[in-house]
Design a protein around this motif. Sequence first.
Motif, PDB file in Angstrom:
ATOM      1  N   CYS A  15       0.833  -1.208   0.000  1.00  0.00           N
ATOM      2  CA  CYS A  15       0.000   0.000   0.000  1.00  0.00           C
ATOM      3  C   CYS A  15       0.866   1.257   0.000  1.00  0.00           C
ATOM      4  O   CYS A  15       0.599   2.209  -0.744  1.00  0.00           O
ATOM      5  N   SER A  39      -3.754   6.503  -3.169  1.00  0.00           N
ATOM      6  CA  SER A  39      -3.561   5.520  -2.117  1.00  0.00           C
ATOM      7  C   SER A  39      -4.420   4.306  -2.419  1.00  0.00           C
ATOM      8  O   SER A  39      -5.350   4.363  -3.209  1.00  0.00           O
ATOM      9  N   TYR A  42      -5.512  -1.120   2.669  1.00  0.00           N
ATOM     10  CA  TYR A  42      -5.149  -2.492   3.040  1.00  0.00           C
ATOM     11  C   TYR A  42      -6.260  -3.449   2.646  1.00  0.00           C
ATOM     12  O   TYR A  42      -6.009  -4.504   2.045  1.00  0.00           O
TER      13      TYR A  42
END
Length: 154
Positions: A15, A39, A42
Amino acid sequence: MTIELIKENEIQETCDMVARACKNSVFAEFYPQQPKYFSIAYDEIKQKTEYGHFYVVKECGKIIGCGCIGAYWDSLTESWINTIFVEPSHQHKGIGKKIIEHLESDEYAKRANRIEIHSAISAIPFYRKLGYEHKHGDLSYKDGMFDLEKFFNK
């Protein structure tokens, strides 16, 4: 350099690498107003490991790239490649091509007549060099991404 399936304890490092790749690439020039593209959560990667094969590229134990392939809408003859990213310091060294080649040798690709990729505008020239073209010749985009596809004769 190795390419292997991601382990759960490598998800956060992946990530972080994706965030760096997005923020430090041409991609950022095209989407400065859309921080969601900078981004990946997770949970997003974890989910992708459950429906496909998520690979990481490692050099000296550090994750420097990633990519995923899975069935396209549960199809047995179509697959979907996504989340192709390379660490900024390792870009333009052939790693992205190695990721695509690895994904195209995966069992999801071997059974597919067609593979689809959703691409940022900055990555279109890269994918076109590897044989991907705009889906149905459509040059429009949805949510800042373009649909590309490649056909395989099976």
